[in-house]
Design a protein around this motif. Structure first.
Motif, PDB file in Angstrom:
ATOM      1  N   LEU A  78      -8.415   4.824  -0.044  1.00  7.92           N
ATOM      2  CA  LEU A  78      -7.399   3.905   0.491  1.00  7.92           C
ATOM      3  C   LEU A  78      -8.065   2.711   1.181  1.00  7.92           C
ATOM      4  O   LEU A  78      -7.597   1.576   1.037  1.00  7.92           O
ATOM      5  N   TYR A 116      -1.590  10.857  -0.617  1.00  6.29           N
ATOM      6  CA  TYR A 116      -2.221  11.027   0.685  1.00  6.29           C
ATOM      7  C   TYR A 116      -1.186  11.519   1.706  1.00  6.29           C
ATOM      8  O   TYR A 116      -1.450  12.463   2.462  1.00  6.29           O
ATOM      9  N   LEU A 127       0.825  -1.208   0.000  1.00  2.00           N
ATOM     10  CA  LEU A 127       0.000   0.000   0.000  1.00  2.00           C
ATOM     11  C   LEU A 127       0.863   1.265   0.000  1.00  2.00           C
ATOM     12  O   LEU A 127       0.548   2.235  -0.680  1.00  2.00           O
ATOM     13  N   GLN A 128       1.960   1.247   0.735  1.00  2.00           N
ATOM     14  CA  GLN A 128       2.826   2.423   0.843  1.00  2.00           C
ATOM     15  C   GLN A 128       3.461   2.808  -0.496  1.00  2.00           C
ATOM     16  O   GLN A 128       3.900   3.924  -0.675  1.00  2.00           O
ATOM     17  N   TYR A 159      -1.490   6.426  -2.016  1.00  2.00           N
ATOM     18  CA  TYR A 159      -0.948   6.523  -0.653  1.00  2.00           C
ATOM     19  C   TYR A 159       0.098   7.633  -0.582  1.00  2.00           C
ATOM     20  O   TYR A 159       0.134   8.409   0.373  1.00  2.00           O
TER      21      TYR A 159
END
Length: 144
Positions: free
Chosen positions: A131, A25, A16-17, A22
């Motif tokens: 997300l 974000y 996800l990172q 992300y």
């Protein structure tokens, strides 16, 4: 259908990172924190200006109570200089007006920053929802 499933599993394997959403974000969060810090700085400056204004208003009240022939001294560096009462009243009145103008400027800046903060909060909220959807998709794809 096997190709689609393969692509989904490949997307699910990306942490996800590492996703662009992300990272965007995180950038928005940093900008939000900076706006909050900036607001705090502006409020501190406004508080100092309020204090200075109040001191000058009290000084103006004291000058208003003096007789017209009173002796008034103004501090100029390390020296006290004798000045006319009207000059002292005028100087203090001008200082008050300048401080009031500065307070108005700070208030406008605070309002602008608060508007930006509200926009960031809205943007962050929608990004969080996106997300969460990505996380849910990833988890459901891993189970499949």
């Amino acid at each position: 259908t096997t190709k689609k499933r393969y692509k989904i599993k490949m997307a699910a394997s990306i942490p996800l990172q590492k996703t662009s959403l992300y990272q965007k974000y995180q950038k928005e969060v940093e900008e939000y924190k900076e706006l909050k810090r900036e607001t705090g700085v502006k409020y501190e400056k406004r508080t100092r200006l309020d204090t200075t204004k109040n001191e000058n208003v009290m000084m103006m009240d004291e000058l208003a109570r003096l007789e017209d022939d009173a002796v008034v001294y103004k501090k100029s560096g390390p020296v006290l200089v004798k000045i006319e009462l009207e000059e002292a009243r005028s100087d203090v009145g001008n200082k008050i007006r300048i401080i009031e103008d500065q307070i108005k400027q700070i208030d406008t800046q605070i309002k602008n920053i608060q508007s930006k903060i509200e926009n960031k909060e809205s943007k962050l909220s929608s990004m969080q929802q996106e997300l969460q959807k990505q996380i849910a998709m990833t988890q459901s794809n891993m189970k499949a």
